[in-house]
Structures are given as C-alpha cells and as structure tokens.
Design a protein around this motif. Structure first.
Motif, PDB file in Angstrom:
ATOM      1  N   SER A  40     -42.259 -18.161 -72.987  1.00  0.00           N
ATOM      2  CA  SER A  40     -41.798 -17.510 -71.758  1.00  0.00           C
ATOM      3  C   SER A  40     -42.758 -17.778 -70.607  1.00  0.00           C
ATOM      4  O   SER A  40     -42.353 -17.909 -69.460  1.00  0.00           O
ATOM      5  CB  SER A  40     -41.618 -16.007 -71.978  1.00  0.00           C
ATOM      6  N   LEU A  41     -44.039 -17.941 -70.926  1.00  0.00           N
ATOM      7  CA  LEU A  41     -45.004 -18.292 -69.888  1.00  0.00           C
ATOM      8  C   LEU A  41     -44.676 -19.663 -69.306  1.00  0.00           C
ATOM      9  O   LEU A  41     -44.633 -19.865 -68.094  1.00  0.00           O
ATOM     10  CB  LEU A  41     -46.414 -18.288 -70.476  1.00  0.00           C
ATOM     11  N   LEU A  42     -44.410 -20.608 -70.230  1.00  0.00           N
ATOM     12  CA  LEU A  42     -44.058 -21.960 -69.797  1.00  0.00           C
ATOM     13  C   LEU A  42     -42.792 -21.946 -68.960  1.00  0.00           C
ATOM     14  O   LEU A  42     -42.693 -22.628 -67.935  1.00  0.00           O
ATOM     15  CB  LEU A  42     -43.845 -22.866 -71.012  1.00  0.00           C
ATOM     16  N   LEU A  43     -41.824 -21.146 -69.417  1.00  0.00           N
ATOM     17  CA  LEU A  43     -40.545 -21.089 -68.709  1.00  0.00           C
ATOM     18  C   LEU A  43     -40.737 -20.554 -67.295  1.00  0.00           C
ATOM     19  O   LEU A  43     -40.260 -21.144 -66.324  1.00  0.00           O
ATOM     20  CB  LEU A  43     -39.572 -20.200 -69.489  1.00  0.00           C
ATOM     21  N   SER A  44     -41.501 -19.477 -67.185  1.00  0.00           N
ATOM     22  CA  SER A  44     -41.657 -18.912 -65.843  1.00  0.00           C
ATOM     23  C   SER A  44     -42.451 -19.852 -64.951  1.00  0.00           C
ATOM     24  O   SER A  44     -42.180 -19.977 -63.753  1.00  0.00           O
ATOM     25  CB  SER A  44     -42.308 -17.525 -65.903  1.00  0.00           C
ATOM     26  N   TYR A  45     -43.413 -20.553 -65.548  1.00  0.00           N
ATOM     27  CA  TYR A  45     -44.168 -21.540 -64.775  1.00  0.00           C
ATOM     28  C   TYR A  45     -43.227 -22.608 -64.207  1.00  0.00           C
ATOM     29  O   TYR A  45     -43.258 -22.918 -63.021  1.00  0.00           O
ATOM     30  CB  TYR A  45     -45.219 -22.178 -65.671  1.00  0.00           C
ATOM     31  N   SER A  46     -42.329 -23.129 -65.074  1.00  0.00           N
ATOM     32  CA  SER A  46     -41.376 -24.150 -64.612  1.00  0.00           C
ATOM     33  C   SER A  46     -40.488 -23.596 -63.511  1.00  0.00           C
ATOM     34  O   SER A  46     -40.190 -24.285 -62.528  1.00  0.00           O
ATOM     35  CB  SER A  46     -40.488 -24.623 -65.757  1.00  0.00           C
ATOM     36  N   LEU A  47     -40.073 -22.339 -63.689  1.00  0.00           N
ATOM     37  CA  LEU A  47     -39.185 -21.753 -62.693  1.00  0.00           C
ATOM     38  C   LEU A  47     -39.885 -21.625 -61.339  1.00  0.00           C
ATOM     39  O   LEU A  47     -39.281 -21.888 -60.297  1.00  0.00           O
ATOM     40  CB  LEU A  47     -38.700 -20.374 -63.164  1.00  0.00           C
ATOM     41  N   ILE A  48     -41.176 -21.273 -61.376  1.00  0.00           N
ATOM     42  CA  ILE A  48     -41.917 -21.161 -60.114  1.00  0.00           C
ATOM     43  C   ILE A  48     -41.996 -22.513 -59.418  1.00  0.00           C
ATOM     44  O   ILE A  48     -41.778 -22.637 -58.222  1.00  0.00           O
ATOM     45  CB  ILE A  48     -43.333 -20.600 -60.373  1.00  0.00           C
ATOM     46  N   ILE A  49     -42.275 -23.552 -60.200  1.00  0.00           N
ATOM     47  CA  ILE A  49     -42.351 -24.897 -59.629  1.00  0.00           C
ATOM     48  C   ILE A  49     -41.016 -25.277 -59.000  1.00  0.00           C
ATOM     49  O   ILE A  49     -40.937 -25.756 -57.869  1.00  0.00           O
ATOM     50  CB  ILE A  49     -42.710 -25.936 -60.712  1.00  0.00           C
ATOM     51  N   LEU A  50     -39.926 -25.030 -59.752  1.00  0.00           N
ATOM     52  CA  LEU A  50     -38.601 -25.371 -59.243  1.00  0.00           C
ATOM     53  C   LEU A  50     -38.303 -24.591 -57.961  1.00  0.00           C
ATOM     54  O   LEU A  50     -37.774 -25.152 -57.000  1.00  0.00           O
ATOM     55  CB  LEU A  50     -37.529 -25.069 -60.295  1.00  0.00           C
ATOM     56  N   ALA A  51     -38.674 -23.314 -57.955  1.00  0.00           N
ATOM     57  CA  ALA A  51     -38.436 -22.493 -56.773  1.00  0.00           C
ATOM     58  C   ALA A  51     -39.195 -23.057 -55.576  1.00  0.00           C
ATOM     59  O   ALA A  51     -38.659 -23.191 -54.474  1.00  0.00           O
ATOM     60  CB  ALA A  51     -38.871 -21.059 -57.050  1.00  0.00           C
ATOM     61  N   PHE A  52     -40.440 -23.443 -55.850  1.00  0.00           N
ATOM     62  CA  PHE A  52     -41.268 -24.013 -54.809  1.00  0.00           C
ATOM     63  C   PHE A  52     -40.616 -25.247 -54.200  1.00  0.00           C
ATOM     64  O   PHE A  52     -40.613 -25.466 -53.002  1.00  0.00           O
ATOM     65  CB  PHE A  52     -42.634 -24.361 -55.419  1.00  0.00           C
ATOM     66  N   LEU A  53     -40.010 -26.069 -55.090  1.00  0.00           N
ATOM     67  CA  LEU A  53     -39.387 -27.310 -54.630  1.00  0.00           C
ATOM     68  C   LEU A  53     -38.062 -27.049 -53.916  1.00  0.00           C
ATOM     69  O   LEU A  53     -37.750 -27.688 -52.923  1.00  0.00           O
ATOM     70  CB  LEU A  53     -39.141 -28.251 -55.820  1.00  0.00           C
ATOM     71  N   TYR A  54     -37.283 -26.127 -54.456  1.00  0.00           N
ATOM     72  CA  TYR A  54     -35.899 -26.042 -53.994  1.00  0.00           C
ATOM     73  C   TYR A  54     -35.585 -24.812 -53.132  1.00  0.00           C
ATOM     74  O   TYR A  54     -34.502 -24.733 -52.560  1.00  0.00           O
ATOM     75  CB  TYR A  54     -34.938 -26.119 -55.189  1.00  0.00           C
ATOM     76  N   LEU A  55     -36.523 -23.864 -53.020  1.00  0.00           N
ATOM     77  CA  LEU A  55     -36.246 -22.668 -52.237  1.00  0.00           C
ATOM     78  C   LEU A  55     -35.884 -22.985 -50.790  1.00  0.00           C
ATOM     79  O   LEU A  55     -34.876 -22.475 -50.272  1.00  0.00           O
ATOM     80  CB  LEU A  55     -37.441 -21.696 -52.311  1.00  0.00           C
ATOM     81  N   PRO A  56     -36.670 -23.860 -50.125  1.00  0.00           N
ATOM     82  CA  PRO A  56     -36.325 -24.154 -48.726  1.00  0.00           C
ATOM     83  C   PRO A  56     -34.901 -24.678 -48.597  1.00  0.00           C
ATOM     84  O   PRO A  56     -34.147 -24.273 -47.706  1.00  0.00           O
ATOM     85  CB  PRO A  56     -37.333 -25.240 -48.340  1.00  0.00           C
ATOM     86  N   ILE A  57     -34.542 -25.575 -49.536  1.00  0.00           N
ATOM     87  CA  ILE A  57     -33.196 -26.156 -49.475  1.00  0.00           C
ATOM     88  C   ILE A  57     -32.152 -25.071 -49.728  1.00  0.00           C
ATOM     89  O   ILE A  57     -31.123 -25.001 -49.048  1.00  0.00           O
ATOM     90  CB  ILE A  57     -33.061 -27.299 -50.494  1.00  0.00           C
ATOM     91  N   ALA A  58     -32.442 -24.192 -50.688  1.00  0.00           N
ATOM     92  CA  ALA A  58     -31.495 -23.132 -51.019  1.00  0.00           C
ATOM     93  C   ALA A  58     -31.269 -22.218 -49.809  1.00  0.00           C
ATOM     94  O   ALA A  58     -30.123 -21.863 -49.494  1.00  0.00           O
ATOM     95  CB  ALA A  58     -32.005 -22.323 -52.212  1.00  0.00           C
ATOM     96  N   VAL A  59     -32.362 -21.890 -49.145  1.00  0.00           N
ATOM     97  CA  VAL A  59     -32.236 -21.037 -47.960  1.00  0.00           C
ATOM     98  C   VAL A  59     -31.364 -21.708 -46.913  1.00  0.00           C
ATOM     99  O   VAL A  59     -30.453 -21.114 -46.337  1.00  0.00           O
ATOM    100  CB  VAL A  59     -33.635 -20.717 -47.381  1.00  0.00           C
TER     101      VAL A  59
END
Ligand SMILES: Nc1ncnc2c1ncn2[C@@H]1O[C@H](COP(=O)(O)OP(=O)(O)OP(=O)(O)O)[C@@H](O)[C@H]1O
Ligand SMILES: [Mg+2]
Lengths: 265, 340
Positions: free
Chosen positions: A7-26
């Motif tokens: 779950s640590l690994l999963l949340s880490y990946s999710l943070i990275i993805l959010a970092f990459l794609y959050l601006p686009i999502a907004v």
C-alpha cells in the motif's frame, strides 16, 4: 508486512501520477465549468466547446494546423524512410557522422532551431507562412522517422532479403514484398509521431509562422496573453485527447510489430 | 562414379578475398547431376562463403562458375536456377506457409494453375497440409525447416544448396529429418550441395564428401574413401577418431576400432598370430572411459611414450582396467600411411 509495503508503494505511485496529471485534470475539468471566472466551480456546461466550433479564428487555426501537420507528415515520412533505407543499405565511410547529424535536430534546443530557420528564411527571402512552417516541421519530424525506421531495419535479418533474391525477386520486388511490409509498422509509427509533433509544436512555429498562418498552439498562446478563458481550456483539452490517441496508436504499432514478427532478433 | 556423369556445377579456380583476407584460395570442384555432395570442415573454413558464391549472394574475387554448362559467375541470385536453404530458415514472417512457398513461383510469373499443381505436390511431400494458413512463428523448428525445404523445392531448381539446414534442431529431430531429406533427394534425383560440420551427418547422407580446411580442399571422395583412406593428417583426424604413430618422416594413422588388446604374457590365451601381416606393441593402460556402446581405453606405449586410444566392446572376453599392462596388435592393412 507485505500488504503494508504494497500500500505504501501504491500510494507513492498515485502521488507521482497526481503530480504529473493533476494540472491537466484541472484544465480538463474547468473546460466544462459554467462560468467565465476560472477560479470558481459553478456547474457543468459544454458551451465553451460549442462556441469554439463557431469561432472563425479557431477554425482557421485548426485548419492551418491540420494542413501543416498533414503536409509535413507525408513529406517527412517519405524522406525519412528513404534516408533510413539509404543509411541501412550502404554503410559508407561517413556513416556514423551522417547518422549523428540526422539525430542532431532533436537534441539542439528548439529555440536555436527556430531562430536559425528564421534567419535562413530571411536570408533566402522566403515569405513566412504555411510553407516555412511545413519546412520547419519537416526538419525535426524527419529525424524521428529516421530513428524509428532505422531501429526496425536494424532488427531485420539480412537473411530475409537474401532469401527473397534467391527466390527470383529482383531488388525492387525484394523491397516491395519483403522489406517494405516488414518495416511498415515503423513507417506508420513514424508518421503518427510526426503528426503529433507537428500539431503540438510551439517554439519553432513561433519563429517561422506568418501573419495568416497561425497554428493552434500559436493561437492558444495569443489568447492566453489576453487572459485565460474557458475556451482555451476546451481547446487544450481537445489537443490533449488528439495527442494521447496518436501516441497510444503509434506505441501499439511499434510494440505489436516487434512481437508479431520475429523480425527483431 | 563408374558411368560418365553430367557436370551440373563447375568451379574453376574460384577465389574469394574479403578485403586483405584470403578466405578461399583458388579452388576447383565439379559437382555432378543428381549427387549428394557434402562440404565438411571446421568452423570458419569457408563453407558458407563457397555456397553463397554458387547462389550468387557473394561475388568471387576471381575464377568462374558454370551452372549446367553456362557461365553464371556474375549473374545476380534471382537469375540463377539454384535455391538455397538457410541455416535459420529465413522464412518471411509476414506471410503464411502457403505464401512463403509460392513466393518463388510468383516472382517467376508461373501461371496460377501450374502454381497450384506444384504447391500441392510439395506440400504433400513435406507433410505440411495442416499448416498451410499458419504464419512461420506458429510452427515448431522442424516444421519451419520443412517449409524452408518446400519453398526451395517447389521451384524445381537445378541445384539445392543447404547451409547446415539441421543445425538448429535437436538430436532426435535431426536424425529423422536427415532420413527424410536423403530419401527426398534420392527419389527426386536432385543435386544437393550440403554444408555441415557434423561428420556423422556427412558420412551417412553423402554420395561424395569434400573435406575443407582453411578454404582449401583437403580431400574429395566417397564417405568410405574419406573414412578408410584419408590422405592427410587433417582428414584422418577430423573424421572419426584416430591414432597417429610417428615414423621418421611420415605418420601412420590407425583407427581405434582396428586395435586389438591382449595379455602381454598370453597366459591361457592363444597368442595372436605374429605374422608378416600384423604389428605389435606393449603399453600401460592410463584410463578407461565409458562411452555407452563402447569403452575407450587409453594406453601409454612403452617404447615411444605416445598415447594410443583403442575401443573395448562389451562382449570382449577381458575387461581392462587402468594400471594394467597390455599388448596391442593390428593388421598391417589397417594402417594408413600419411605423408602430410
Ligand atoms: N562478409 C565478410 N567479411 C569479412 N570476412 C568474412 C565475411 N564473411 C565471412 N568472412 C570470413 O570468411 C571465413 C569463412 O567464413 P564462412 O562463413 O564461409 O565459414 P564457415 O565454414 O561457413 O563456418 P561455420 O561452420 O562457422 O558456418 C571466416 O574467417 C569469416 O570470418
Ligand atoms: Mg557457415
């Protein structure tokens, strides 16, 4: 223990993805926002998309972009394929030098490329417009085409071409029935990449575009200077979707092609 | 080679250099119609190069090649009536089995009815009916090899060139395909030039063997001649196992199966006849190694200090062990004198 680590690994990946794609999502989200003010969310609408399609300037920019993208894709795919084939078949003395020269346009900073093209066109007295844009786009698209097709040719076993010749195929027939079909996925992937690069290019286009040849990215930039509007968000969303589709198709072609045929050894 | 045979391929002082490096010094060779000729030699001796020159994939640096009487030295491969079977099959991955086999006929613009007739023949011959519509990657190694054979055979070439066609297959499959290939060649009366570095394959399949070493032909002859009357140390040592006994300025080669072992003292056993036709030595056994159907017995000779190897069969009366004293004898007719 194990689940904790997972779950640590999963949340880490999710943070990275959010970092990459959050601006686009907004950006995508706000393109559906029912108000002109970007900061507040008031509700869903598709009016910005509708107004885009009735805006003459937008349609002009879209048609410019498409014309330029199609022309530079066709020309750079043709030229790039021929260059890759030439480099592959004759390993002449300057092979390495020529090879690295072909890679160069990708590595040179875009701003330098744009500036030098502008200087060149001015020297030659070529009027800035669609033609100069097409030429500029060909310079960097072609490099990618050569790289992709060279990789495929590299993996192509020489035995196959020799087998074709042994089976009564002359040079042209060997190319037509053996080499070409085997590098076809590479050619298509190269064309799709070229199209995407051309549609998305801003820096180089900025230098070599004429007054009536604004492409989509240039138009978006011009709009932004007057403030960010929901139309821009909508336009950008469309561009993102087109790009993603293109990249996915071209990736699939490259991967598929190499799995399917044991061309890669 | 009793009756006069038609020469299918003639190589006349053929020579090949890659840059400064001479791979094949001038070489002459005639290949007859309907024969199974094998090029045998160690890795890097120029077998593939020679084959590729006959196919037209490599241009000789000098010399001439005649195919069925016609000069073809500089003819491109697609104009030569010979077909090659590549070591790694080189099947076209984007075509089905059927399209692969038809490729040559299509290029030669053979009529569709004739094409259909010929493909059904070779497909029946190579037992590929079930795989017609498959792509090469959906076939096993042995099936791919069959497709490669069918793709070449369907063109009725004057000569079929095979470059280690079975090299990539496992032992069992190789054995069964060897038999298939040989009977195919015999039934259709085809001319085969077969490259291998497997001497057993060469000995069992060929009508004639050409032993090559560093681009030169060491000896040409039937498998029987090559095995029993080698003309050089290289040939004697390369094919099968051999013992070399040095004399002043020449060598004697002696096959391990020709050497008989006996007691030095001949207790209780009638001594082997020591006549004008036999030769005898004594030695000490240094090692006995199990090889399945035989044991290999290594013997240190008393007088010369050389090591000799002899076969011991399991039905032999006496079981030899390391450390024992032993006598060796053989018939003089089994000695082969080698001057080089
Ligand atoms: N294109 C080439 N350029 C330079 N040298 C070559 C070329 N092709 C072959 N050679 C050399 O020629 C020699 C003979 O090669 P060839 O492939 O004919 O050997 P071979 O008898 O088929 O060996 P193997 O049993 O390993 O297949 C080798 O020393 C090889 O390095
Ligand atoms: Mg070889």
């Amino acid at each position: 223990m194990k689940t904790w680590r997972q779950s640590l690994l999963l949340s880490y990946s999710l943070i990275i993805l959010a970092f990459l794609y959050l601006p686009i999502a907004v950006l995508v989200l706000y393109s559906f926002n029912n108000t002109r003010i970007n900061a507040v969310w008031t509700g869903w609408t598709i009016q910005w998309y509708l107004s885009l399609f009735s805006n003459r300037h937008v349609l002009d920019a879209v048609s410019n972009s498409l014309i330029i993208a199609f022309s530079s894709t066709i020309i750079s795919t043709l030229l790039g394929t021929m260059a890759a084939l030439a480099l592959h078949s004759c390993r002449f003395r300057w092979y390495t030098a020529i090879n690295s020269l072909i890679y160069m346009p990708i590595l040179i900073p875009e701003i330098v490329m744009g500036l030098s093209l502008l200087v060149l066109f001015a020297q030659l007295n070529i009027e800035l417009g669609k033609i100069t844009l097409v030429i500029a786009h060909i310079t960097f698209c072609m490099s990618f085409v050569v790289i992709i097709i060279s990789a495929r040719l590299e993996g192509l076993s020489k035995d196959l071409e020799e087998a074709a010749q042994d089976l009564y195929a002359n040079s042209w027939q060997t190319f037509r029935y053996v080499t070409l079909p085997l590098i076809m996925p590479g050619i298509i992937a190269g064309a799709l990449i070229s199209f995407t690069l051309s549609i998305d290019d801003f820096v180089i286009s900025f230098f070599v575009a004429g007054p009536n040849s604004s492409t989509l990215p240039l138009y978006v930039y011009a709009l932004v200077k007057r403030g960010i509007s929901p139309e821009i968000n909508a336009l950008s969303t469309i561009m993102i979707i087109v790009t993603i589709v293109m990249v996915v198709i071209s990736q699939r072609l490259q991967v598929n092609g190499s799995n399917k045929n044991n061309v890669y050894k | 080679m009793t009756k006069k045979q038609h020469v299918m391929i003639q190589l006349e002082t053929i020579e090949k250099n890659f840059a400064e490096n001479q791979v094949i010094p001038p070489l002459n060779l005639s290949i007859f119609e309907g024969e199974f000729l094998t090029l045998l030699g160690p890795s890097g001796c120029g077998k593939t190069t020679l084959l590729r020159m006959i196919a037209g994939l490599e241009e000789p640096s000098a010399g001439n090649i005649y195919l069925d009487g016609q000069q073809v030295t500089y003819l491109p491969p697609y104009k030569r009536d010979v077909n090659m079977i590549f070591q790694h099959y080189a099947l076209f991955p984007h075509m089905t089995v059927e399209q692969n086999i038809l490729f040559g006929l299509r290029m030669k613009k053979v009529s569709p009815t004739e094409r259909e007739k010929r493909i059904s023949q070779v497909i029946a011959l190579t037992q590929l009916e079930a795989y017609r519509q498959r792509k090469p990657r959906q076939l096993s190694g042995g099936q791919q090899q069959r497709v490669a054979i069918a793709r070449a055979l369907v063109n009725n070439p004057k000569v079929l060139l095979l470059d280690e066609p079975l090299g990539a297959l496992d032992y069992q499959l190789r054995k069964s395909l060897q038999i298939e290939l040989k009977s195919l060649q015999r039934e259709l009366g085809l001319t085969f030039i077969y490259v291998t570095h497997d001497q057993e394959e060469a000995l069992t399949m060929s009508d004639r063997i050409v032993v090559m070493n560093q681009g030169k032909i060491e000896q040409t002859g039937t498998p029987h001649e090559i095995y029993h009357t080698p003309m050089s140390q290289f040939v004697a040592g390369f094919i099968g196992e051999n013992n070399f006994i040095k004399h002043e300025d020449f060598y004697i080669s002696l096959r391990p199966e020709k050497i008989n072992l006996c007691e030095v003292m001949f207790q209780g056993e009638s001594p082997p006849p020591l006549t004008d036709d036999t030769s005898r030595l004594t030695g000490t056994i240094t090692d006995v190694v199990f090889y399945g159907t035989i044991d290999k017995v290594f013997i240190h000779l008393d007088d010369s200090g050389q090591t000799i190897m002899a076969y011991q069969y399991f039905d032999d009366k006496r079981r030899w062990q390391a450390g024992e004293k032993v006598g060796l004898w053989w018939n003089l007719k089994d000695e082969v004198r080698l001057d080089r």
